[in-house]
Design a protein around this motif. Structure first.
Motif, PDB file in Angstrom:
ATOM      1  N   THR A 255       0.815  -1.203   0.000  1.00 36.00           N
ATOM      2  CA  THR A 255       0.000   0.000   0.000  1.00 36.00           C
ATOM      3  C   THR A 255       0.853   1.259   0.000  1.00 36.00           C
ATOM      4  OG1 THR A 255      -0.119  -0.034   2.399  1.00 36.00           O
ATOM      5  CG2 THR A 255      -1.900  -1.125   1.203  1.00 36.00           C
ATOM      6  N   ARG A 256       2.125   1.137   0.263  1.00 34.87           N
ATOM      7  CA  ARG A 256       3.014   2.296   0.334  1.00 34.87           C
ATOM      8  C   ARG A 256       3.172   2.987  -1.014  1.00 34.87           C
ATOM      9  NH1 ARG A 256       9.259   1.734   1.629  1.00 34.87           N
ATOM     10  NH2 ARG A 256       9.816   3.871   1.223  1.00 34.87           N
ATOM     11  N   SER A 257       3.109   2.257  -2.102  1.00 36.97           N
ATOM     12  CA  SER A 257       3.347   2.843  -3.418  1.00 36.97           C
ATOM     13  C   SER A 257       2.272   3.840  -3.819  1.00 36.97           C
ATOM     14  CB  SER A 257       3.460   1.749  -4.476  1.00 36.97           C
ATOM     15  OG  SER A 257       2.238   1.064  -4.571  1.00 36.97           O
ATOM     16  N   ALA A 258       1.110   3.792  -3.187  1.00 36.80           N
ATOM     17  CA  ALA A 258       0.062   4.758  -3.505  1.00 36.80           C
ATOM     18  C   ALA A 258       0.484   6.169  -3.096  1.00 36.80           C
ATOM     19  CB  ALA A 258      -1.241   4.368  -2.809  1.00 36.80           C
ATOM     20  N   ARG A 259       1.308   6.297  -2.077  1.00 42.33           N
ATOM     21  CA  ARG A 259       1.784   7.609  -1.657  1.00 42.33           C
ATOM     22  C   ARG A 259       3.004   8.044  -2.453  1.00 42.33           C
ATOM     23  NH1 ARG A 259       0.771  11.300   1.344  1.00 42.33           N
ATOM     24  NH2 ARG A 259       2.810  11.635   2.205  1.00 42.33           N
ATOM     25  N   GLN A 260       3.586   7.144  -3.206  1.00 44.99           N
ATOM     26  CA  GLN A 260       4.763   7.479  -3.992  1.00 44.99           C
ATOM     27  C   GLN A 260       4.412   7.405  -5.467  1.00 44.99           C
ATOM     28  OE1 GLN A 260       8.040   5.036  -2.952  1.00 44.99           O
ATOM     29  NE2 GLN A 260       8.104   5.740  -0.864  1.00 44.99           N
ATOM     30  N   PRO A 261       4.074   8.523  -6.077  1.00 43.95           N
ATOM     31  CA  PRO A 261       3.716   8.476  -7.494  1.00 43.95           C
ATOM     32  C   PRO A 261       4.946   8.240  -8.360  1.00 43.95           C
ATOM     33  CG  PRO A 261       3.782  10.739  -6.738  1.00 43.95           C
ATOM     34  CD  PRO A 261       4.028   9.865  -5.533  1.00 43.95           C
ATOM     35  N   PHE A 262       4.922   7.174  -9.114  1.00 43.35           N
ATOM     36  CA  PHE A 262       6.002   6.880 -10.030  1.00 43.35           C
ATOM     37  C   PHE A 262       5.583   7.329 -11.427  1.00 43.35           C
ATOM     38  CE2 PHE A 262       6.652   3.699  -6.672  1.00 43.35           C
ATOM     39  CZ  PHE A 262       7.941   4.025  -6.321  1.00 43.35           C
ATOM     40  N   PRO A 263       6.505   7.851 -12.217  1.00 45.05           N
ATOM     41  CA  PRO A 263       6.137   8.267 -13.574  1.00 45.05           C
ATOM     42  C   PRO A 263       5.784   7.065 -14.436  1.00 45.05           C
ATOM     43  CG  PRO A 263       8.495   8.526 -13.211  1.00 45.05           C
ATOM     44  CD  PRO A 263       7.896   8.126 -11.903  1.00 45.05           C
ATOM     45  N   GLU A 264       4.889   7.300 -15.407  1.00 44.42           N
ATOM     46  CA  GLU A 264       4.479   6.213 -16.297  1.00 44.42           C
ATOM     47  C   GLU A 264       5.595   5.844 -17.257  1.00 44.42           C
ATOM     48  OE1 GLU A 264       0.879   7.320 -18.200  1.00 44.42           O
ATOM     49  OE2 GLU A 264      -0.145   7.695 -16.317  1.00 44.42           O
ATOM     50  N   LYS A 265       6.320   6.839 -17.731  1.00 39.83           N
ATOM     51  CA  LYS A 265       7.440   6.610 -18.654  1.00 39.83           C
ATOM     52  C   LYS A 265       8.658   7.336 -18.117  1.00 39.83           C
ATOM     53  CE  LYS A 265       4.677   6.580 -22.870  1.00 39.83           C
ATOM     54  NZ  LYS A 265       4.498   7.223 -24.164  1.00 39.83           N
ATOM     55  N   GLY A 266       9.811   6.746 -18.329  1.00 35.13           N
ATOM     56  CA  GLY A 266      11.050   7.405 -17.970  1.00 35.13           C
ATOM     57  C   GLY A 266      11.255   7.555 -16.473  1.00 35.13           C
ATOM     58  N   PHE A 267      12.246   8.371 -16.132  1.00 36.32           N
ATOM     59  CA  PHE A 267      12.540   8.662 -14.742  1.00 36.32           C
ATOM     60  C   PHE A 267      13.317   9.961 -14.663  1.00 36.32           C
ATOM     61  CE2 PHE A 267      15.924   6.037 -16.405  1.00 36.32           C
ATOM     62  CZ  PHE A 267      17.089   6.598 -15.903  1.00 36.32           C
ATOM     63  N   TRP A 268      13.396  10.524 -13.494  1.00 39.59           N
ATOM     64  CA  TRP A 268      14.153  11.744 -13.265  1.00 39.59           C
ATOM     65  C   TRP A 268      15.150  11.529 -12.137  1.00 39.59           C
ATOM     66  CZ3 TRP A 268      13.158  12.852  -8.274  1.00 39.59           C
ATOM     67  CH2 TRP A 268      11.904  12.545  -7.772  1.00 39.59           C
ATOM     68  N   VAL A 269      16.217  12.329 -12.165  1.00 36.58           N
ATOM     69  CA  VAL A 269      17.247  12.280 -11.128  1.00 36.58           C
ATOM     70  C   VAL A 269      17.475  13.704 -10.657  1.00 36.58           C
ATOM     71  CG1 VAL A 269      19.651  11.726 -10.601  1.00 36.58           C
ATOM     72  CG2 VAL A 269      18.362  10.286 -12.170  1.00 36.58           C
ATOM     73  N   ALA A 270      17.317  13.951  -9.361  1.00 38.91           N
ATOM     74  CA  ALA A 270      17.536  15.277  -8.783  1.00 38.91           C
ATOM     75  C   ALA A 270      18.861  15.273  -8.034  1.00 38.91           C
ATOM     76  CB  ALA A 270      16.394  15.643  -7.852  1.00 38.91           C
ATOM     77  N   GLU A 271      19.661  16.317  -8.264  1.00 40.53           N
ATOM     78  CA  GLU A 271      20.980  16.398  -7.646  1.00 40.53           C
ATOM     79  C   GLU A 271      21.141  17.781  -7.017  1.00 40.53           C
ATOM     80  OE1 GLU A 271      25.489  16.839  -9.275  1.00 40.53           O
ATOM     81  OE2 GLU A 271      24.180  15.454 -10.324  1.00 40.53           O
ATOM     82  N   THR A 272      21.399  17.805  -5.729  1.00 42.54           N
ATOM     83  CA  THR A 272      21.623  19.058  -5.018  1.00 42.54           C
ATOM     84  C   THR A 272      22.939  18.967  -4.273  1.00 42.54           C
ATOM     85  OG1 THR A 272      19.249  19.310  -4.702  1.00 42.54           O
ATOM     86  CG2 THR A 272      20.660  20.679  -3.341  1.00 42.54           C
ATOM     87  N   ALA A 273      23.854  19.864  -4.577  1.00 37.07           N
ATOM     88  CA  ALA A 273      25.125  19.898  -3.865  1.00 37.07           C
ATOM     89  C   ALA A 273      24.909  20.586  -2.519  1.00 37.07           C
ATOM     90  CB  ALA A 273      26.166  20.652  -4.687  1.00 37.07           C
ATOM     91  N   PRO A 274      25.652  20.189  -1.498  1.00 36.46           N
ATOM     92  CA  PRO A 274      25.447  20.780  -0.168  1.00 36.46           C
ATOM     93  C   PRO A 274      25.657  22.290  -0.121  1.00 36.46           C
ATOM     94  CG  PRO A 274      26.889  18.867  -0.036  1.00 36.46           C
ATOM     95  CD  PRO A 274      26.653  19.137  -1.484  1.00 36.46           C
ATOM     96  N   ASP A 275      26.545  22.815  -0.943  1.00 32.87           N
ATOM     97  CA  ASP A 275      26.837  24.248  -0.911  1.00 32.87           C
ATOM     98  C   ASP A 275      26.014  25.048  -1.926  1.00 32.87           C
ATOM     99  OD1 ASP A 275      28.098  23.003  -2.985  1.00 32.87           O
ATOM    100  OD2 ASP A 275      29.852  24.307  -2.958  1.00 32.87           O
ATOM    101  N   GLN A 276      25.107  24.422  -2.651  1.00 35.40           N
ATOM    102  CA  GLN A 276      24.307  25.091  -3.670  1.00 35.40           C
ATOM    103  C   GLN A 276      22.921  25.437  -3.133  1.00 35.40           C
ATOM    104  OE1 GLN A 276      25.317  25.950  -6.773  1.00 35.40           O
ATOM    105  NE2 GLN A 276      27.356  25.173  -6.314  1.00 35.40           N
ATOM    106  N   LYS A 277      22.289  26.424  -3.754  1.00 38.71           N
ATOM    107  CA  LYS A 277      20.912  26.783  -3.413  1.00 38.71           C
ATOM    108  C   LYS A 277      19.980  26.493  -4.572  1.00 38.71           C
ATOM    109  CE  LYS A 277      22.258  30.082  -0.016  1.00 38.71           C
ATOM    110  NZ  LYS A 277      22.071  31.336   0.619  1.00 38.71           N
ATOM    111  N   SER A 278      20.382  25.549  -5.405  1.00 35.57           N
ATOM    112  CA  SER A 278      19.564  25.141  -6.539  1.00 35.57           C
ATOM    113  C   SER A 278      19.675  23.626  -6.701  1.00 35.57           C
ATOM    114  CB  SER A 278      20.013  25.845  -7.815  1.00 35.57           C
ATOM    115  OG  SER A 278      21.343  25.487  -8.117  1.00 35.57           O
TER     116      SER A 278
END
Length: 107
Positions: free
Chosen positions: A27-50
């Motif tokens: 039931t946990r996956s209902a709270r985690q929306p997965f994309p239908e196609k593809g995937f994304w990767v988010a990268e944040t450096a510790p010293d960055q504000k973006s």
């Protein structure tokens, strides 16, 4: 006889806890929306504000890369939905056709 009873009780409790965890994971996956196609990767450096977000098709082909002006917390449901929607739009813009699944990638 008492030892056997205690061992059986311990086994039953263990089995019940394992089943409870399995139901929770299903039931946990209902709270985690997965994309239908593809995937994304988010990268944040510790010293960055973006945050740098890379969008990929199923074939591990990078469709685009964008920089978000704020630090994105991907643990939040709203942020994951936002990134999934942006991924959908980026895949629609992809004119190379690499976003389509290849025959060997179908599981």
């Amino acid at each position: 006889m008492r030892i056997i009873t205690w061992c059986m009780l311990a086994g039953l409790l263990t089995a019940a806890s394992i089943q409870g965890r399995a139901v929770h994971k299903a039931t946990r996956s209902a709270r985690q929306p997965f994309p239908e196609k593809g995937f994304w990767v988010a990268e944040t450096a510790p010293d960055q504000k973006s945050t740098i977000v890379r969008y990929y098709a199923h074939s591990n082909y990078m469709v685009s890369e964008t920089t978000e002006p704020a630090v994105l917390d991907v643990r939040k449901l709203s942020v994951r939905r936002y990134l999934n929607e942006k991924l959908r739009r980026e895949l629609e813009k992809d004119t190379t056709g690499r976003a389509a699944l290849r025959l060997y990638e179908i599981h």
